[in-house]
Design an enzyme around this catalytic site. Sequence first.
Site, PDB file in Angstrom:
ATOM      1  N   HIS A  92      32.540  64.217  25.388  1.00  0.00           N
ATOM      2  CA  HIS A  92      32.548  63.777  26.787  1.00  0.00           C
ATOM      3  C   HIS A  92      31.618  64.632  27.618  1.00  0.00           C
ATOM      4  CE1 HIS A  92      34.163  61.596  30.205  1.00  0.00           C
ATOM      5  NE2 HIS A  92      34.349  62.734  30.846  1.00  0.00           N
TER       6      HIS A  92
ATOM      7  N   HIS B 264      38.676  57.639  31.570  1.00  0.00           N
ATOM      8  CA  HIS B 264      39.371  58.732  32.252  1.00  0.00           C
ATOM      9  C   HIS B 264      40.787  58.279  32.586  1.00  0.00           C
ATOM     10  CE1 HIS B 264      35.187  59.938  33.963  1.00  0.00           C
ATOM     11  NE2 HIS B 264      35.529  60.869  33.107  1.00  0.00           N
TER      12      HIS B 264
ATOM     13  N   ASP C 266      32.136  67.731  29.631  1.00  0.00           N
ATOM     14  CA  ASP C 266      32.386  67.023  30.886  1.00  0.00           C
ATOM     15  C   ASP C 266      31.360  67.360  31.963  1.00  0.00           C
ATOM     16  OD1 ASP C 266      33.504  65.607  32.988  1.00  0.00           O
ATOM     17  OD2 ASP C 266      35.519  66.365  32.709  1.00  0.00           O
TER      18      ASP C 266
ATOM     19  N   ARG D 272      34.468  66.212  44.128  1.00  0.00           N
ATOM     20  CA  ARG D 272      33.844  64.921  43.864  1.00  0.00           C
ATOM     21  C   ARG D 272      32.834  64.548  44.942  1.00  0.00           C
ATOM     22  NH1 ARG D 272      36.933  59.114  43.286  1.00  0.00           N
ATOM     23  NH2 ARG D 272      37.158  59.476  45.527  1.00  0.00           N
TER      24      ARG D 272
ATOM     25  N   HIS E  19      41.009  63.383  29.230  1.00  0.00           N
ATOM     26  CA  HIS E  19      41.919  64.258  29.972  1.00  0.00           C
ATOM     27  C   HIS E  19      43.381  63.986  29.604  1.00  0.00           C
ATOM     28  CE1 HIS E  19      38.428  65.526  32.113  1.00  0.00           C
ATOM     29  NE2 HIS E  19      38.293  64.390  32.763  1.00  0.00           N
TER      30      HIS E  19
END
Length: 452
Positions: free
Chosen positions: A55, A231, A319, A81, A268
Amino acid sequence: MTVLHAAQALTPTGWQADLRLTVTEGRFSALEAGAAPLPGDTRVAVLVPGLPNLHSHAFQRGMAGLAERRGPSSDTFWTWRETMYRFALRMSPDEAEAVAAQAYLEMLESGFTRVGEFHYLHHGPDGRPYGNVAEMAERIAAAASLTGLRLSLLPVLYRWSNFGGAAPNEGQRRFVSDLDLFGRLVAESRAALATLPGATLGVAPHSLRAVTPEDLSASVALAEGGPVHIHVAEQVREVEDCLAWSGARPVQWLLDHAGLGPQWCLIHATHMTPDETTRCAQSGAVAGLCPVTEASLGDGIFPAPGFVAAGGRYGIGTDSNVLVGAADELRQLEYAQRLGERQRNVLAAPGASTGRALFDAAFAGGIQALAAEAGGLKLGAPADCVALAGTDPALLERHGDALLDGWIFAAGSRAVDAVWVAGRQVVADGRHRAREAVGARYAAVLRRLMAE
């Protein structure tokens, strides 16, 4: 033809001493244990298979460390984010390729030989598709080709901003596609991988926030039996929003409605109940764990003991690429469990090596999650392997599984001496063969991005 001679080598049947491995056309064509090295052999101290990184968001490598200043209130995944959105909106195709190449070079230098690129930076900065809808996917493939990293490309379907089909926001405009456009993107991404040896293609419905149930079904069909990554349950707020939308928690909803199986990788899956943990493990889906990013974002701790006890399979990913390192991810995975359980050596069986348990699980889980050809140091397998420096202080006088313990818990990436992919050496003396050129291009990109 290349011949490697390893003083110690980790094979599917265990550690072998003085193993000569002949590589022909990118594969192991002969193996001989207990053999003395011959003139012309490339001699290494320790040889292990390369690990899959299941990932990655390659473009985020360029913003590593830029979100470490506290805002006026508490910082969370959701405030991070917004920083990521602002960074993503700036990047041209050339710049995205340069940043991906830097990330992929670092992955190889740390012991990864394949990446699963969860690719959602699809469109232009204004949100309109490029004339070639797979432009950005082709740039990812170019970065993989340049560095020699094997690629599993996972084009992302991203349609909505929250559960139930809430309209996307402006920060998401480069990610958003309708189903027709996404179908074209997947088809053209498949074509882009046609000349990349060992590449695989899957799909990635971004999350239950970003797709409706109908979108999810349509995207899974486009995988044509390949990997499906999503996700899920990364944040507590996500779980609460999913409950408000559907009456079920995210992993529970997938288990009840999506037909989870070995094709799936749940990225996750941090916040699961004990029942969800057991059912998820029994489904055969892989848990895609990204321990460094999960710690960086304050996500929480994956319920690994219960998941592993129920037969669950897991792999690791970098990630956000805030720190790129195979050993770093494995170490953080175990250390998070130690903090949560207040115990040591949580993920090892009684009397067994923790490093070996982590390595074996990440190798097998990553191969499954990326639909990659089964590898390892065995006859006929792709010659994707990593040499560790026996002179590293953490590896001196170690043998067998103690070498993995030393690498993962005490040495990290500095112990990676050489890396081969398909029998081609891409890392020597700890440095990628293209490090200077890739690094210079990356530095130029960062100068422009940071000047804005």
